[in-house]
Design a protein around this motif. Structure first.
Motif, PDB file in Angstrom:
ATOM      1  N   ASP A 110       0.856  -1.197   0.000  1.00 29.59           N
ATOM      2  CA  ASP A 110       0.000   0.000   0.000  1.00 29.59           C
ATOM      3  C   ASP A 110       0.890   1.243   0.000  1.00 29.59           C
ATOM      4  O   ASP A 110       1.093   1.890   1.021  1.00 29.59           O
ATOM      5  CB  ASP A 110      -0.895  -0.020   1.240  1.00 29.59           C
ATOM      6  CG  ASP A 110      -1.928   1.095   1.239  1.00 29.59           C
ATOM      7  OD1 ASP A 110      -2.005   1.838   0.243  1.00 29.59           O
ATOM      8  OD2 ASP A 110      -2.649   1.222   2.249  1.00 29.59           O
ATOM      9  N   HIS A 116      -4.178   8.135   2.192  1.00 33.68           N
ATOM     10  CA  HIS A 116      -5.604   7.857   1.987  1.00 33.68           C
ATOM     11  C   HIS A 116      -6.313   7.710   3.342  1.00 33.68           C
ATOM     12  O   HIS A 116      -5.667   7.489   4.379  1.00 33.68           O
ATOM     13  CB  HIS A 116      -5.802   6.599   1.133  1.00 33.68           C
ATOM     14  CG  HIS A 116      -5.219   5.346   1.719  1.00 33.68           C
ATOM     15  ND1 HIS A 116      -5.662   4.779   2.883  1.00 33.68           N
ATOM     16  CD2 HIS A 116      -4.207   4.532   1.279  1.00 33.68           C
ATOM     17  CE1 HIS A 116      -4.989   3.687   3.154  1.00 33.68           C
ATOM     18  NE2 HIS A 116      -4.085   3.520   2.198  1.00 33.68           N
ATOM     19  N   VAL A 119      -9.340   3.911   2.506  1.00 39.91           N
ATOM     20  CA  VAL A 119      -9.719   3.365   1.213  1.00 39.91           C
ATOM     21  C   VAL A 119      -9.003   4.181   0.151  1.00 39.91           C
ATOM     22  O   VAL A 119      -9.056   5.417   0.178  1.00 39.91           O
ATOM     23  CB  VAL A 119     -11.242   3.421   0.998  1.00 39.91           C
ATOM     24  CG1 VAL A 119     -11.607   2.927  -0.397  1.00 39.91           C
ATOM     25  CG2 VAL A 119     -11.953   2.599   2.057  1.00 39.91           C
ATOM     26  N   ASP A 120      -8.337   3.528  -0.771  1.00 38.59           N
ATOM     27  CA  ASP A 120      -7.566   4.201  -1.817  1.00 38.59           C
ATOM     28  C   ASP A 120      -8.393   4.276  -3.093  1.00 38.59           C
ATOM     29  O   ASP A 120      -8.632   3.243  -3.737  1.00 38.59           O
ATOM     30  CB  ASP A 120      -6.270   3.429  -2.064  1.00 38.59           C
ATOM     31  CG  ASP A 120      -5.360   4.115  -3.065  1.00 38.59           C
ATOM     32  OD1 ASP A 120      -5.682   5.249  -3.472  1.00 38.59           O
ATOM     33  OD2 ASP A 120      -4.332   3.503  -3.427  1.00 38.59           O
ATOM     34  N   MET A 124      -9.092   1.352  -5.775  1.00 34.13           N
ATOM     35  CA  MET A 124     -10.448   0.867  -6.028  1.00 34.13           C
ATOM     36  C   MET A 124     -10.776   0.907  -7.507  1.00 34.13           C
ATOM     37  O   MET A 124     -11.393  -0.016  -8.052  1.00 34.13           O
ATOM     38  CB  MET A 124     -11.453   1.693  -5.234  1.00 34.13           C
ATOM     39  CG  MET A 124     -11.402   1.480  -3.734  1.00 34.13           C
ATOM     40  SD  MET A 124     -12.682   2.418  -2.870  1.00 34.13           S
ATOM     41  CE  MET A 124     -14.148   1.653  -3.528  1.00 34.13           C
ATOM     42  N   SER A 142      -7.094  -3.541  -2.166  1.00 38.64           N
ATOM     43  CA  SER A 142      -7.216  -3.443  -0.715  1.00 38.64           C
ATOM     44  C   SER A 142      -6.003  -2.740  -0.125  1.00 38.64           C
ATOM     45  O   SER A 142      -4.853  -3.097  -0.411  1.00 38.64           O
ATOM     46  CB  SER A 142      -7.348  -4.837  -0.088  1.00 38.64           C
ATOM     47  OG  SER A 142      -8.544  -5.450  -0.494  1.00 38.64           O
ATOM     48  N   THR A 143      -6.268  -1.760   0.707  1.00 42.67           N
ATOM     49  CA  THR A 143      -5.199  -1.070   1.425  1.00 42.67           C
ATOM     50  C   THR A 143      -4.781  -1.899   2.636  1.00 42.67           C
ATOM     51  O   THR A 143      -5.413  -2.912   2.976  1.00 42.67           O
ATOM     52  CB  THR A 143      -5.673   0.305   1.882  1.00 42.67           C
ATOM     53  OG1 THR A 143      -6.732   0.124   2.842  1.00 42.67           O
ATOM     54  CG2 THR A 143      -6.196   1.136   0.712  1.00 42.67           C
ATOM     55  N   GLN A 146      -7.648  -1.922   4.971  1.00 43.68           N
ATOM     56  CA  GLN A 146      -8.689  -2.858   4.558  1.00 43.68           C
ATOM     57  C   GLN A 146      -8.275  -4.298   4.861  1.00 43.68           C
ATOM     58  O   GLN A 146      -9.101  -5.106   5.305  1.00 43.68           O
ATOM     59  CB  GLN A 146      -8.982  -2.693   3.064  1.00 43.68           C
ATOM     60  CG  GLN A 146      -9.766  -1.432   2.709  1.00 43.68           C
ATOM     61  CD  GLN A 146      -9.958  -1.290   1.221  1.00 43.68           C
ATOM     62  OE1 GLN A 146      -9.070  -0.823   0.511  1.00 43.68           O
ATOM     63  NE2 GLN A 146     -11.111  -1.708   0.730  1.00 43.68           N
ATOM     64  N   LYS A 163     -16.709  -6.556   0.227  1.00 34.85           N
ATOM     65  CA  LYS A 163     -15.845  -5.421  -0.080  1.00 34.85           C
ATOM     66  C   LYS A 163     -16.415  -4.135   0.498  1.00 34.85           C
ATOM     67  O   LYS A 163     -15.670  -3.273   0.983  1.00 34.85           O
ATOM     68  CB  LYS A 163     -15.677  -5.282  -1.591  1.00 34.85           C
ATOM     69  CG  LYS A 163     -14.922  -6.423  -2.258  1.00 34.85           C
ATOM     70  CD  LYS A 163     -13.443  -6.378  -1.946  1.00 34.85           C
ATOM     71  CE  LYS A 163     -12.754  -5.211  -2.629  1.00 34.85           C
ATOM     72  NZ  LYS A 163     -11.279  -5.242  -2.422  1.00 34.85           N
ATOM     73  N   GLU A 166     -15.869  -4.185   4.201  1.00 29.76           N
ATOM     74  CA  GLU A 166     -14.429  -3.973   4.415  1.00 29.76           C
ATOM     75  C   GLU A 166     -14.088  -2.489   4.341  1.00 29.76           C
ATOM     76  O   GLU A 166     -13.309  -1.968   5.161  1.00 29.76           O
ATOM     77  CB  GLU A 166     -13.659  -4.759   3.361  1.00 29.76           C
ATOM     78  CG  GLU A 166     -12.151  -4.633   3.434  1.00 29.76           C
ATOM     79  CD  GLU A 166     -11.485  -5.374   2.295  1.00 29.76           C
ATOM     80  OE1 GLU A 166     -10.944  -4.696   1.384  1.00 29.76           O
ATOM     81  OE2 GLU A 166     -11.502  -6.618   2.300  1.00 29.76           O
ATOM     82  N   ALA A 167     -14.659  -1.800   3.363  1.00 28.68           N
ATOM     83  CA  ALA A 167     -14.394  -0.365   3.213  1.00 28.68           C
ATOM     84  C   ALA A 167     -14.929   0.421   4.405  1.00 28.68           C
ATOM     85  O   ALA A 167     -14.270   1.343   4.912  1.00 28.68           O
ATOM     86  CB  ALA A 167     -15.011   0.140   1.907  1.00 28.68           C
ATOM     87  N   ALA A 170     -12.680  -0.158   7.333  1.00 26.40           N
ATOM     88  CA  ALA A 170     -11.394   0.519   7.147  1.00 26.40           C
ATOM     89  C   ALA A 170     -11.509   1.999   7.476  1.00 26.40           C
ATOM     90  O   ALA A 170     -10.624   2.574   8.136  1.00 26.40           O
ATOM     91  CB  ALA A 170     -10.911   0.319   5.713  1.00 26.40           C
TER      92      ALA A 170
END
Length: 718
Positions: A110, A116, A119-120, A124, A142-143, A146, A163, A166-167, A170
């Protein structure tokens, strides 16, 4: 004139609606998108706020209790034998994590981690593009945050719903914890393969030192494992791990984390990877030892260190000895006990991977003549001596007619000679005179926990026993007649060194008088020096006994020297016969190969074979040394043998010692040449009265049927 009706005027035509055109639709879609985005942001904000309130504290996440209990089992010298559960290592605070390790992980996993919000967007977008092209999500989007959220709270399913969760998690993690805290959590929790969670566990597993000492090259190997731990594991494929390390190093240079000159000084091919020790044979021992924890410490979920009695040098020697000498198609087992009962080596079979059945502690097999230990212990306790003379001749006990392996009879022999040659008729006579129940009681007194019959043939070892129980009994003889209890665990500590348990020596019980144990040692030493166990000689005093069952189904050798008592068994699991397998061949050779290494660094010890009887014992009275009171029988193992509070055969191998020609009357035999004296006269001296509570058998010992024909035969036991 008639008036004409007035007609209503038609309403004016409505003006046609103007067309929106392309620009109009764009504006309308923008408005709708703006409203939807605002609604989405509100929903996302609410979701993040809810997730924020439900996140555990930083202290809870750093405990790593959700990863499961870790149990590290160590040998007597501290070497790691087996690790069960996750390998967590030590928690390394952010400030103590090497800068190169932090940089390597950020560069490869990452590179925009510091900028970020969890979340990047660029990542994404790349992930969505791959989704469109391939039809599945890529983990590349995924960072680090995440990945941390997924590892702690979610699974690895690749769905849009996962997902999205997960975001949200995060973003909540980034809102609650600092970047440094998130990176610290990640580096101490991420899985690196080989059971290692966190950089310290990975460093100790692959390089043998703490993560605080990681070099730049080692850091690149560890950072490269996250993508695919099984593919890039240095213990499984070191070349793949080094190739992945090159990719990590290049990424560090491209993103400015390390200079090109520093990277040029790193050669992944020169990084030494620590290979894990083989856990094959030691698993028999650890599987036997671990259930004992239930009775030693209270139930706990914290990581623990279990320190055992196992000697890794002896274990390796035992593994080699068993595999080198066990006949093809057969199994072998070995147990070695120190003088205090500490289990120094245990082999439960030739290969744990193919069979986890522990033949040293679970299997119950006929011991053959190795069981005669208890016959002769009873004889010595009754007042007989190694020099007492008995007559080897045909015997008939209620229709049972035992025979010797030589199919011949030697006439008058000493007790020492009879034991050395493993003469079956003498054992039968002793059992008939003292009582077969007396022999069984002696075996139970010495720790035999399996069921024993009291039929006459039991003196030849026809009852099934465990190897660990038999080894324990011989160890008690070596201990001058005092009890020996096998044990495996010396202490248990927590991960931070707090003592949870320490082994305390058990109070020893006197099983037989020292002079009885000394006489038995005399007989056992004779069996190795000039009898059936000569293959077990190791160049120093050794005492032991062979055992062979019908048709060579089982081969045994159990003996002791310099404080180590070792039992060896060989045979097939299906009890089929094995050509050429006798206790004095393969088992005795395995005993020899193991013991020469096991006692190599121990001082030579001479046996004490002459201990005078106490004055009161010279004239036997109503009670024996042990007393008339029956010893309580306390099973010390469960049904699996676990403590509650066990090359092809050479068809040209010589037969056991019993095949030698008998000596002529008055001729000096090999045993007598060693111990002095000639063969005693044929007349057997009158034995002293049997000092036991049970009434003696008054019936005369039947020697043969009136017509001289055998009425019933029993399989020969050697």
């Amino acid at each position: 004139m008639a008036r004409q009706p007035v007609r209503p005027r038609p309403a004016p035509a409505a003006a046609a609606a103007p067309s929106l055109g392309f620009i109009g639709w764009v504006i309308r879609l923008f408005k709708w998108g703006l409203v939807a985005s605002l609604v989405g942001l509100v929903v996302l904000g609410v979701a993040v706020a809810v997730a924020y309130t439900q996140l555990p504290s930083y202290q809870s996440l750093s405990n790593r209790g959700d990863l499961g209990q870790n149990i590290r089992i160590r040998s007597a010298d501290g070497k790691l034998l087996v690790q069960l559960g996750p390998n967590l290592g030590q928690w390394i605070p952010y400030e103590e994590i090497p800068t190169t390790m932090r940089a390597a992980m950020i560069a490869v996993e990452d590179k925009r981690f510091r900028y970020h919000p969890g979340v990047d967007p660029i990542g994404m977008a790349r992930s969505i593009k791959v989704r469109v092209q391939t039809g599945r999500f890529s983990q590349g989007g995924s960072t680090i945050t995440q990945q941390l959220a997924r590892n702690i709270f979610l699974n690895n399913s690749r769905t849009f719903a996962r997902k999205l969760r997960e975001a949200v998690l995060a973003l909540a993690l980034e809102a609650k914890f600092s970047k440094n805290q998130i990176l610290e959590l990640y580096l101490n929790r991420v899985y690196f393969g080989g059971g290692a969670y966190g950089i310290d566990a990975a460093s100790r597993t692959f390089f043998g030192h703490p993560a605080t000492r990681l070099s730049l090259g080692e850091a690149t190997i560890i950072a490269g494992l996250v993508k695919a731990p099984s593919n890039y594991s240095p213990t499984a494929d070191v070349e793949a791990a080094r190739g992945r390390a090159d990719v990590v190093l290049k990424s560090m240079v491209d993103n400015g984390f390390v200079s090109a000159s520093a990277a040029a000084n790193v050669d992944p091919a020169r990084i030494v990877v620590q290979q894990g020790a083989s856990q094959n044979s030691v698993r028999y021992f650890t599987d036997w030892a671990l259930p004992q924890l239930d009775t030693l410490i209270d139930e706990t979920s914290e990581p623990i260190e279990v320190w055992t009695t196992l000697d890794t040098t002896m274990q390796g020697a035992a593994d080699r000895a068993v595999n080198a000498n066990t006949p093809r198609g057969a199994q072998g087992a070995l147990v070695a006990l120190d003088r205090d009962g500490a289990v120094r080596a245990m082999i439960g079979g030739r290969d744990y991977v193919s069979s986890i059945y522990n033949r040293a502690t679970q299997a119950q097999r006929q011991p053959g003549s190795a069981f005669k230990l208890f016959v002769y212990l009873a004889a010595l306790e009754s007042g007989m001596k190694p020099t007492t003379t008995l007559v080897d001749e045909p015997v008939d006990i209620e229709g049972w007619r035992p025979r010797n392996s030589t199919r011949s009879y030697l006439g008058a022999v000493s007790l020492r000679e009879a034991f050395a040659r493993s003469i079956n008729t003498i054992s039968a006579k002793i059992g008939a005179e003292l009582g077969f129940g007396t022999i069984a009681d002696m075996a139970r007194r010495f720790g035999i926990t399996s069921s024993l019959s009291t039929y006459p043939s039991m003196v030849l070892g026809t009852s099934d026993v465990r190897l660990i129980d038999m080894t324990r009994a011989y160890a008690a003889v070596a201990n001058r007649g005092a009890s020996v209890s096998p044990y495996a665990i010396t202490r248990v500590t927590s991960a931070d060194g707090r003592l949870l348990y320490r082994h305390a020596s058990e109070e020893q019980r006197t099983l037989v008088a020292p002079w009885v144990a000394a006489g038995m040692t005399d007989l056992l030493q004779t069996a190795v020096m000039s009898g059936t166990g000569r293959a077990a000689q190791i160049g120093r005093p050794v005492a032991g006994k062979t055992g062979t069952t019908q048709s060579n189904r089982d081969g045994w050798f159990i003996g002791f020297s310099s404080g180590i008592t070792t039992g060896v068994w060989m045979g097939r699991d299906d009890s089929k016969a094995i050509a050429g397998l006798q206790g004095g061949t393969a088992p005795a050779r395995a005993f020899h190969d193991f013991m020469v290494r096991a006692v190599a660094n121990r001082p030579v010890e001479q046996f004490q074979t002459e201990v005078p009887m106490p004055d009161w014992q010279l004239e036997p009275g109503e009670e024996t040394y042990i007393g008339n009171e029956e010893l309580p029988f306390e099973p010390l193992v469960d049904e699996n043998g676990n403590p509650i509070g066990t090359p092809p055969a050479d068809p040209l191998s010589p037969p056991e010692f019993g095949s030698e020609q008998p000596a002529l009357p008055g001729e000096q035999t090999e045993v007598d040449r060693i111990f002095g004296g000639a063969l005693p006269p044929p007349e057997r001296p009158v034995p002293p009265p049997r000092p036991q509570a049970a009434p003696r058998q008054e019936r005369p010992l039947p020697l043969a049927a009136p017509d001289g024909a055998q009425r019933r035969t029993e399989p020969t036991q050697f």
